[in-house]
Design a protein around this motif. Structure first.
Motif: not given
Length: 195
Positions: A45-55, A100-110
């Motif tokens: 799940v952590v890796f999926i969240i990271i992947l979402i942020g990267v995409i 970048n700012d909304v989804i990307g940063d949220i993914s990083g924090i989560v």
């Protein structure tokens, strides 16, 4: 206050509210998933969240790097996603800010918070919880791994976004067309100004 400043303030407030809501949703979903699964699935799940942020970071960069000219002929021929791709490029600032700012940063924090939950699960299974040196080392390793995958993935995504921006934005345009057609949701405003 000038109309441009008003629009900027309105967009900033809107994006802040959207960020708050999405961050709450991401956090609740990830924590509820992680609390009911074994640590191995938690890592996935952590890796999926990271992947979402990267995409999403890649999508935002591609929107700012793409040019709309290749999509005009496709839009004239009514190719699905071409008109939406032009609209993404014309709204590149808003699209990139959201991705970048909304989804990307949220993914990083989560992903960081989710990694912390996984560390606690593993430490409790091994029997070295409550601030033990094992838990500390595991926490440092997991945090470093999440940071490395996030930064490395985003660097790779930026390269792909710059070199293949047309393909990426065409794919994004098709996705936007699908969502707008099937869910009757208008994702981007019509912007008549060419980039």
């Amino acid at each position: 206050m000038s109309p441009q400043v008003k629009r900027s303030v309105k967009f900033s407030v809107t994006i802040a509210v959207i960020t708050f809501v999405l961050a709450a949703i991401f956090s609740v979903v990830s924590e509820s998933i992680l609390s009911n699964v074994i640590w191995l699935i938690g890592i996935a799940v952590v890796f999926i969240i990271i992947l979402i942020g990267v995409i999403f970071d890649m999508l935002g960069i591609a929107a700012t790097a793409a040019v709309e000219k290749p999509f005009h002929a496709m839009a004239a021929e009514k190719v699905t996603g071409a008109k939406e791709a032009v609209n993404i490029i014309r709204n590149a600032d808003k699209f990139a800010s959201f991705c970048n700012d909304v989804i990307g940063d949220i993914s990083g924090i989560v992903s960081g918070a989710a990694a912390g939950t996984v560390v606690l699960q593993i430490a409790n299974i091994v029997g070295h919880g409550d601030g033990s040196s094992f838990q500390l080392i595991l926490s440092v390793v997991m945090t470093s791994l999440v940071a490395a995958l996030t930064v490395g993935g985003k660097a790779l995504g930026k390269y792909a976004a710059i070199t293949a921006s047309t393909k990426i934005i065409f794919f994004a345009g098709k996705a936007v067309a699908f969502i707008e057609k099937n869910f009757k949701i208008k994702l981007l405003p019509e912007n008549k100004t060419a980039k």
